[in-house]
Design a protein around this motif. Structure first.
Motif, PDB file in Angstrom:
ATOM      1  N   ARG B 117       0.822  -1.222   0.000  1.00 30.61           N
ATOM      2  CA  ARG B 117       0.000   0.000   0.000  1.00 30.61           C
ATOM      3  C   ARG B 117       0.858   1.276   0.000  1.00 30.61           C
ATOM      4  O   ARG B 117       0.502   2.278   0.612  1.00 30.61           O
ATOM      5  N   GLY B 118       2.004   1.207  -0.662  1.00 31.91           N
ATOM      6  CA  GLY B 118       2.839   2.402  -0.789  1.00 31.91           C
ATOM      7  C   GLY B 118       3.652   2.730   0.458  1.00 31.91           C
ATOM      8  O   GLY B 118       4.252   3.810   0.554  1.00 31.91           O
ATOM      9  N   GLY B 119       3.719   1.799   1.428  1.00 29.26           N
ATOM     10  CA  GLY B 119       4.362   2.073   2.715  1.00 29.26           C
ATOM     11  C   GLY B 119       5.837   2.431   2.585  1.00 29.26           C
ATOM     12  O   GLY B 119       6.312   3.390   3.221  1.00 29.26           O
ATOM     13  N   THR B 120       6.554   1.675   1.757  1.00 26.90           N
ATOM     14  CA  THR B 120       7.987   1.929   1.627  1.00 26.90           C
ATOM     15  C   THR B 120       8.244   3.304   0.999  1.00 26.90           C
ATOM     16  O   THR B 120       9.098   4.066   1.446  1.00 26.90           O
ATOM     17  N   LEU B 121       7.457   3.631  -0.019  1.00 29.69           N
ATOM     18  CA  LEU B 121       7.595   4.945  -0.650  1.00 29.69           C
ATOM     19  C   LEU B 121       7.366   6.068   0.352  1.00 29.69           C
ATOM     20  O   LEU B 121       8.093   7.055   0.383  1.00 29.69           O
ATOM     21  N   ARG B 122       6.314   5.897   1.153  1.00 33.98           N
ATOM     22  CA  ARG B 122       6.014   6.948   2.135  1.00 33.98           C
ATOM     23  C   ARG B 122       7.145   7.072   3.158  1.00 33.98           C
ATOM     24  O   ARG B 122       7.517   8.170   3.538  1.00 33.98           O
ATOM     25  N   GLU B 123       7.697   5.919   3.525  1.00 33.75           N
ATOM     26  CA  GLU B 123       8.803   5.961   4.488  1.00 33.75           C
ATOM     27  C   GLU B 123       9.976   6.729   3.895  1.00 33.75           C
ATOM     28  O   GLU B 123      10.622   7.525   4.580  1.00 33.75           O
ATOM     29  N   ILE B 124      10.245   6.499   2.608  1.00 35.93           N
ATOM     30  CA  ILE B 124      11.338   7.231   1.960  1.00 35.93           C
ATOM     31  C   ILE B 124      11.110   8.738   2.097  1.00 35.93           C
ATOM     32  O   ILE B 124      11.979   9.485   2.541  1.00 35.93           O
ATOM     33  N   THR B 125       9.896   9.175   1.738  1.00 35.02           N
ATOM     34  CA  THR B 125       9.619  10.615   1.815  1.00 35.02           C
ATOM     35  C   THR B 125       9.756  11.138   3.246  1.00 35.02           C
ATOM     36  O   THR B 125      10.299  12.209   3.483  1.00 35.02           O
ATOM     37  N   GLN B 126       9.249  10.350   4.191  1.00 32.68           N
ATOM     38  CA  GLN B 126       9.366  10.779   5.586  1.00 32.68           C
ATOM     39  C   GLN B 126      10.817  10.969   6.004  1.00 32.68           C
ATOM     40  O   GLN B 126      11.159  11.918   6.689  1.00 32.68           O
ATOM     41  N   GLN B 127      11.679  10.053   5.535  1.00 35.12           N
ATOM     42  CA  GLN B 127      13.067  10.081   5.982  1.00 35.12           C
ATOM     43  C   GLN B 127      13.879  11.145   5.248  1.00 35.12           C
ATOM     44  O   GLN B 127      14.686  11.827   5.869  1.00 35.12           O
ATOM     45  N   VAL B 128      13.685  11.274   3.942  1.00 28.04           N
ATOM     46  CA  VAL B 128      14.594  12.137   3.183  1.00 28.04           C
ATOM     47  C   VAL B 128      13.927  13.400   2.658  1.00 28.04           C
ATOM     48  O   VAL B 128      14.596  14.319   2.189  1.00 28.04           O
ATOM     49  N   GLY B 129      12.590  13.460   2.686  1.00 31.31           N
ATOM     50  CA  GLY B 129      11.896  14.656   2.219  1.00 31.31           C
ATOM     51  C   GLY B 129      11.745  14.707   0.706  1.00 31.31           C
ATOM     52  O   GLY B 129      11.061  15.585   0.187  1.00 31.31           O
ATOM     53  N   TRP B 130      12.381  13.820  -0.032  1.00 28.56           N
ATOM     54  CA  TRP B 130      12.213  13.772  -1.488  1.00 28.56           C
ATOM     55  C   TRP B 130      11.009  12.892  -1.821  1.00 28.56           C
ATOM     56  O   TRP B 130      10.732  11.919  -1.128  1.00 28.56           O
ATOM     57  N   ASN B 131      10.329  13.285  -2.872  1.00 26.60           N
ATOM     58  CA  ASN B 131       9.235  12.482  -3.395  1.00 26.60           C
ATOM     59  C   ASN B 131       9.812  11.405  -4.293  1.00 26.60           C
ATOM     60  O   ASN B 131      10.584  11.717  -5.189  1.00 26.60           O
ATOM     61  N   ALA B 132       9.444  10.150  -4.079  1.00 29.42           N
ATOM     62  CA  ALA B 132      10.060   9.081  -4.860  1.00 29.42           C
ATOM     63  C   ALA B 132       9.132   8.601  -5.969  1.00 29.42           C
ATOM     64  O   ALA B 132       7.936   8.424  -5.769  1.00 29.42           O
ATOM     65  N   GLU B 133       9.692   8.469  -7.169  1.00 30.47           N
ATOM     66  CA  GLU B 133       8.948   7.903  -8.300  1.00 30.47           C
ATOM     67  C   GLU B 133       9.740   6.676  -8.753  1.00 30.47           C
ATOM     68  O   GLU B 133      10.966   6.674  -8.739  1.00 30.47           O
ATOM     69  N   VAL B 134       9.026   5.615  -9.103  1.00 32.68           N
ATOM     70  CA  VAL B 134       9.722   4.348  -9.369  1.00 32.68           C
ATOM     71  C   VAL B 134       9.477   3.901 -10.803  1.00 32.68           C
ATOM     72  O   VAL B 134       8.343   3.981 -11.297  1.00 32.68           O
ATOM     73  N   VAL B 135      10.521   3.447 -11.486  1.00 32.79           N
ATOM     74  CA  VAL B 135      10.318   2.801 -12.780  1.00 32.79           C
ATOM     75  C   VAL B 135      11.035   1.454 -12.789  1.00 32.79           C
ATOM     76  O   VAL B 135      11.979   1.234 -12.037  1.00 32.79           O
TER      77      VAL B 135
END
Lengths: 636, 636
Positions: B117-135
């Protein structure tokens, strides 16, 4: 299209076809016509067949004009002309136009100026060198006809330039192959009102009609559809007849920058001018701001190129137009478009009456080819049949007679153009033959003026009627009992409180005009009668009253709205419509030969177009549609 | 539409809905998306529901971006991200875009970067402040996918400006009431090829597809129709799938000055780029001057806004687009347009395959509402049924086997995109399971590259296939017998004179490309076989050969035309089409619930569209049409 349409080629062909002693100085297109200028107009006129031969060979309309300096002086010419033309013709006026070498002869009996097969006209040209054009002096004076003629005379210079431009456009070569014809519906689909269509080919766009919608202010045709835009690039406009639901918004085109021709019959041009000016005056009386001004009405008239029934006229490099009698009102026409070199033929029926009426011959449905027809469906519903005329007339007699015996007044809302004249003929005959006591018949609104225009164009009327009009003592329209309401509200009040009589008054659908005063004056008295004889469109006050509403809103004298209770007798008699009924519409199609492959049923409410479309499909094996507004069909 | 679409209103609503400790610095539209800039991206990311709540409440797609200066440095961030993401994800590359506060993570297993449910992506943003996009790193390297991604990265600045402009257009208020929807047919009516339509409302014009016509050079869609002009004013383009008969002329729009968005799926964007560049190269090889250059192909890609199946996307103030799987080729979609606020719904089916195939799930036909459908009819004729897949596959096995036993070579003309991959799966399975001897399968033309693109978007493939591709040792497309023809004409000559094998070669309708060499090399030998497995359009060489012509014109080596006599066996096996057959098309309609009121049958020759139209009308009581090109329909 062959190369002979270029200017120098056509000059060469004409000089080679004309005998060498005839001197051609110049050829020029003026609108759809090819004008040949000659130093030897007399010799041209001598050979009665030459002009016809050239026209047939070029497949163009051809006119001869004397080159400047080859004519007698106007004074000499006038004397000669009056000598040649028999006195019976009753010449009223002669005007000379040196720039185009033309003399305009106005006469009471133009036929005698023309002579057998044009012999007298040719003799005039032979003798004086001027080209003679003839117009009829209307048996009843018509300010519209006078104004239009004067205006066109005054604008001759500008008009000539305009015709030259149009001529060059028409006779150019089409740039693209005609691989399709399209028709776009801009209005009057699944509704009555705002008739308008675009006919397009890869080269050309023609707008057919541009009307308003009675009872629905502001619902104009979809002129903003991309198929119609930009309006400035439309190549030609064709008007089927003058009623406002077909013509009201034509002047708007000129406001938007349109600068091209309107093709229609001469009487339609005059009637349209009359009705459009009235449209403006009604709008301003009702406090609405009209969408255009009288200047644009003049523009429309200036840009009209008249065509006669049956004349084949080039209106674009890839389109020939022929207008045919539609039997609906004076000058009304079906428009036949021959597209490409035999590629496709489309007919717009316009409003039609297939059987002859007292006023007009029946609609022409005999086209050499007509693969596609766009056809009116006003009375297309199952059950939309009209009483036969004899019965209808008897009904009218009876209703008026009953009202008369109660000392009452019968008021008949009628379109100024069409039904009024039909009723005048009915009433005149009934009173003459003793079927009705002779009583005054008051004409209110533009009815008298519209009647005068009818008498100016008797060649557009039914054969027998034409003859009667041309003999003053038999002209039914000037019978003594017909009286114009020209004294305003005071006169109306007098009439309303006076002797039994009949009143014909506009507007025909009770949407404004003097009929509103008559409702107020006559409505409260149960001895009076309101008699409907024409179609009442959805949304009009006429329709409301016809369907039983007797409490109607009226603008009070103080300007505040109040209500009027109608106590008079309300009757409807069918059979006087300018429209074919369902049986007439079907017969119109049935008797076409060959029948169209495709028919679009338009100009009728949804039930009417649907039910006519089904009937024609099932009975005559034609592909039929009941289109919506804003659709585009491709043919073939 | 309510007023909350204006910029300041929407800013107010968001600040009022977000809890007070969350700091919103700016809101901005980027294409169909609403972007929220925040000083507190970590806090936003913590509340998993907040974003969804805002999106639902505004009925818009919403993205969060950190305001500048709130993020860790790229070096720190990279370390943190590699710590958070499990090693199994196999991150290949990380790129940071400071202007938009975004980090692009390329990984072999993007699912593991996203997390439940997008948990890892959200954790990334929480930790580094960057928005992550994945390909996803494609399992087979694809130069197309690489090029497109690099190009878009390089153009990020220009693209952002473009998205901002589009966003403002989309989220403006509609100026006029949506009182009608119109559809104009610009191509592919009563024919296969040059698919193109305009969908218009009083506010908006959308172009759907813009293809060429195989076998008929120069027959392009009627882009000059007034309904499509001026092309610069079109609001949006929607592409249903990448085949050239739908996409070839999209870049032309940019040459003519179009500057707006193309909505399509991501795989369609990449495939369209591949096919368009090939289209240009084929044209120039054949000495034709292509109608546009590769610069316009890049423009088309730059202007593409990807949408995913099922996402509801605002594309104009009065139109929402949802694309659904159409089962035809990779990324192919049916386009559902919701017009006005519940006013009308129109579906363009695009090319559909209703039953699932080896490659794709079956077409979606489950729309909440769809009053009008524009539907393909390729196999709409009575008798257009396809053999069932098992039988078709057995036929292919048999034909290849018989050819093999005669030491012959089987050559199969195939579209690079779609049928080639389907056949690869069939052959791989047959050889793996012993139904066919294992022999080389040569891929000529763009087939290998197209296959690589398939593996880059496994989420668009059928469920089971997706899993196999993601596990390297089961990926059928990289089976050892598949070999690329990358040695030019010399390699072809070697193959042709060598061992039995199978060749898949473009073009699928034998209109050019390497298949022409194969005809020359293999055609004279009666032991070889030419096997058609796809639709051959009228006018193509494929159709000529299929219908028995064995004398075919060929460009000789010297450049002079000469003839080639085909002596090899010629076979056709149906059942591999990407199109539903007649039964499939009928079932597609039958099982829709609710069914459309109106269906336009297009994209099929005249018999096909007529006969499908009749069948649907008679059996499902739907109003059906078989339109011509250049017609305009109005709905409802």
């Amino acid at each position: 299209m062959s190369d002979d349409t270029t200017h120098s080629d056509i000059y060469d062909r004409i000089t080679s076809e004309a005998p060498s002693h005839l001197d051609v100085t110049e050829v020029q297109y003026e609108g759809p016509e090819l004008v040949i200028y000659t130093e030897t107009p007399r010799e041209f006129a001598e050979d009665g067949d030459l002009l016809g031969d050239i026209a047939r060979s070029l497949r163009k309309r051809v006119t001869i004009r004397p080159a400047p300096g080859t004519q007698s002086s106007p004074t000499e010419a006038e004397t000669t002309i009056r000598e040649i033309v028999p006195d019976d013709a009753q010449i009223q006026d002669l005007e000379f136009y040196p720039t185009i070498g033309e003399v305009l002869i106005e006469a009471k009996k133009p036929g005698l100026v023309i002579g057998r097969r044009g012999g007298t006209l040719r003799e005039i040209t032979q003798q004086v060198g001027w080209n003679a054009e003839v117009v009829r002096t209307p048996p009843i004076e018509s300010s519209t006809v006078d104004n239009v003629r004067n205006f066109l005379t005054q604008e001759r210079g500008e008009r000539r330039e305009f015709l030259k431009q149009v001529g060059e456009q028409i006779h150019g070569s089409p740039r693209k192959d005609v691989e399709w014809v399209r028709v776009t519906t801009l209005g009057c689909c699944r509704e009555v009102g705002r008739a308008s269509f675009v006919l397009h080919t890869p080269n050309t766009r023609v707008l057919i009609d541009c009307g308003d919608k009675p009872g629905a202010e502001g619902e104009v045709p979809y002129l903003h559809a991309p198929e119609a835009m930009p309006l400035t690039d439309i190549d030609a406009v064709v008007l089927t007849h003058a009623h406002l639901d077909h013509s009201a918004l034509l002047p708007l085109l000129f406001k938007y920058g349109y600068n091209g021709p309107i093709y229609t019959t001469e009487p339609t041009r005059d009637l349209m001018g009359l009705l459009q000016l009235d449209y403006l005056s009604v709008a301003s009386k009702e406090g609405r701001s009209p969408p255009y001004s009288s200047e644009q009405v003049r523009q429309a008239i200036m840009h009209t190129i008249p065509v006669e029934y049956g004349d084949v006229t080039d209106i674009a490099p890839d389109i020939k137009l022929t207008m045919h009698n539609a039997g609906h009102i004076l000058g009304s026409a079906s428009a036949h478009f021959h597209v490409g070199d035999g590629f496709h033929n489309v007919v717009f029926s316009g409003d039609v009456h297939y059987e002859p009426t007292r006023l007009f011959n029946g609609a022409v449905n005999d086209f050499p080819r007509a693969e596609t027809m766009i056809m009116e469906s006003t009375y297309g519903r199952r059950g939309d049949f009209q009483t036969d005329t004899a019965k209808s007339e008897a009904n009218v007699h009876q209703i008026i007679h009953e009202t008369y015996k109660k000392d009452g007044i019968t008021v008949i809302p009628a379109f100024a153009v069409g039904r009024s004249q039909e009723l005048m003929l009915v009433l005149e005959e009934a009173m003459r033959e003793g079927d009705l006591p002779t009583m005054p018949v008051y004409l209110d609104g533009m009815i008298r003026e519209a009647t005068a225009i009818h008498t100016a164009y008797p060649e557009y009327l039914r054969d027998g009627l034409r003859q009667r009009i041309l003999h003053e003592d038999e002209n039914p329209f000037i019978a003594e009992q017909f009286r114009q309401v020209d004294g305003g509200q005071e006169m109306r009040e007098e009439i309303a409180s006076g002797e039994p009589c009949v009143i014909l008054s506009t507007s025909g659908m009770v949407t404004g005009g003097p009929i509103m005063s008559w409702l107020e004056l006559l409505g409260p008295n149960p001895n009076n009668t309101l008699l409907f004889v024409g179609y009442q469109a959805a949304g009009t006050l006429g329709r409301r009253i016809q369907s039983g509403h007797t409490e109607i809103p009226m603008e009070g004298r103080s300007g505040r709205a109040n209500h009027l209770t109608l106590a008079f007798r309300i009757e409807s008699v069918s059979g006087f419509s300018g429209h074919a009924d369902r049986a007439g519409l079907k017969k119109y199609v049935k008797e076409m030969n060959p029948r169209p492959e495709t028919i679009l049923c338009v100009h009728g409410d949804e039930q009417a177009t649907d039910q006519l479309s089904s009937a024609l499909y099932q009975q005559y094996n034609v592909r039929t549609y009941s289109p919506k507004n804003l659709e585009t069909f491709r043919f073939p």
